[in-house]
Design a protein around this motif. Structure first.
Motif, short mmCIF file in Angstrom:
data_model
loop_
_atom_site.label_atom_id
_atom_site.label_comp_id
_atom_site.label_asym_id
_atom_site.label_seq_id
_atom_site.Cartn_x
_atom_site.Cartn_y
_atom_site.Cartn_z
N HIS A 26 -2.92 -3.01 -59.74
CA HIS A 26 -1.58 -3.59 -59.69
C HIS A 26 -0.70 -3.14 -60.86
O HIS A 26 0.52 -3.15 -60.75
CB HIS A 26 -1.64 -5.12 -59.68
CG HIS A 26 -2.03 -5.70 -58.37
ND1 HIS A 26 -1.25 -5.62 -57.24
CD2 HIS A 26 -3.13 -6.40 -58.01
CE1 HIS A 26 -1.84 -6.24 -56.25
NE2 HIS A 26 -2.99 -6.72 -56.67
N ASP A 27 -1.31 -2.77 -61.98
CA ASP A 27 -0.55 -2.32 -63.14
C ASP A 27 -0.10 -0.87 -63.01
O ASP A 27 0.71 -0.40 -63.82
CB ASP A 27 -1.39 -2.46 -64.42
CG ASP A 27 -1.72 -3.91 -64.74
OD1 ASP A 27 -1.00 -4.82 -64.25
OD2 ASP A 27 -2.70 -4.14 -65.47
N ARG A 94 -0.52 -8.96 -55.69
CA ARG A 94 -0.36 -9.50 -57.05
C ARG A 94 0.05 -10.97 -56.95
O ARG A 94 0.84 -11.33 -56.11
CB ARG A 94 0.72 -8.71 -57.78
CG ARG A 94 0.91 -9.14 -59.22
CD ARG A 94 2.08 -8.42 -59.87
NE ARG A 94 1.90 -7.01 -60.01
CZ ARG A 94 1.32 -6.41 -61.05
NH1 ARG A 94 0.82 -7.13 -62.04
NH2 ARG A 94 1.22 -5.10 -61.10
#
Length: 99
Positions: A26-27, A94
């Motif tokens: 997700h980053d 997320r």
């Protein structure tokens, strides 16, 4: 340790799903985003390196599944060296992301 799947569409129209042992993807990737192939490979590889190291820190060994995912992505990139990769899904999404 939470794990996730991320799905993409390669420039040739091929859909693929990949595994990560950590939500760190997700980053580095966003669902619905489009990345040039080399940028996608760079981002995915970095995320999977971090994910594998998180497994090593917790269990004492690197995640072979993360390494296999990296190999699968690299192989797909050799078949699709030009164009864009579309991230079609990140599962689970997320936290706090709109449904």
């Amino acid at each position: 340790m939470p794990e996730m799947q991320f799905a993409v569409r390669w420039p040739d129209g091929t859909d693929a799903s990949y595994y990560s042992p950590s939500l760190v993807v997700h980053d580095f990737l966003d669902a619905g985003s489009v990345y040039p192939v080399d940028e996608f490979v760079r981002r995915a590889t970095e995320a999977l390196d971090i994910a594998s190291e998180r497994v090593r820190a917790k269990y004492g060994f690197a995640c072979t599944s993360a390494m296999h995912t990296q190999e699968s992505i690299a192989l797909a990139a050799t078949r699709n060296p030009l164009g864009d990769v579309t991230v079609t899904a990140l599962e689970p999404p997320r936290e706090g992301a709109p449904a």
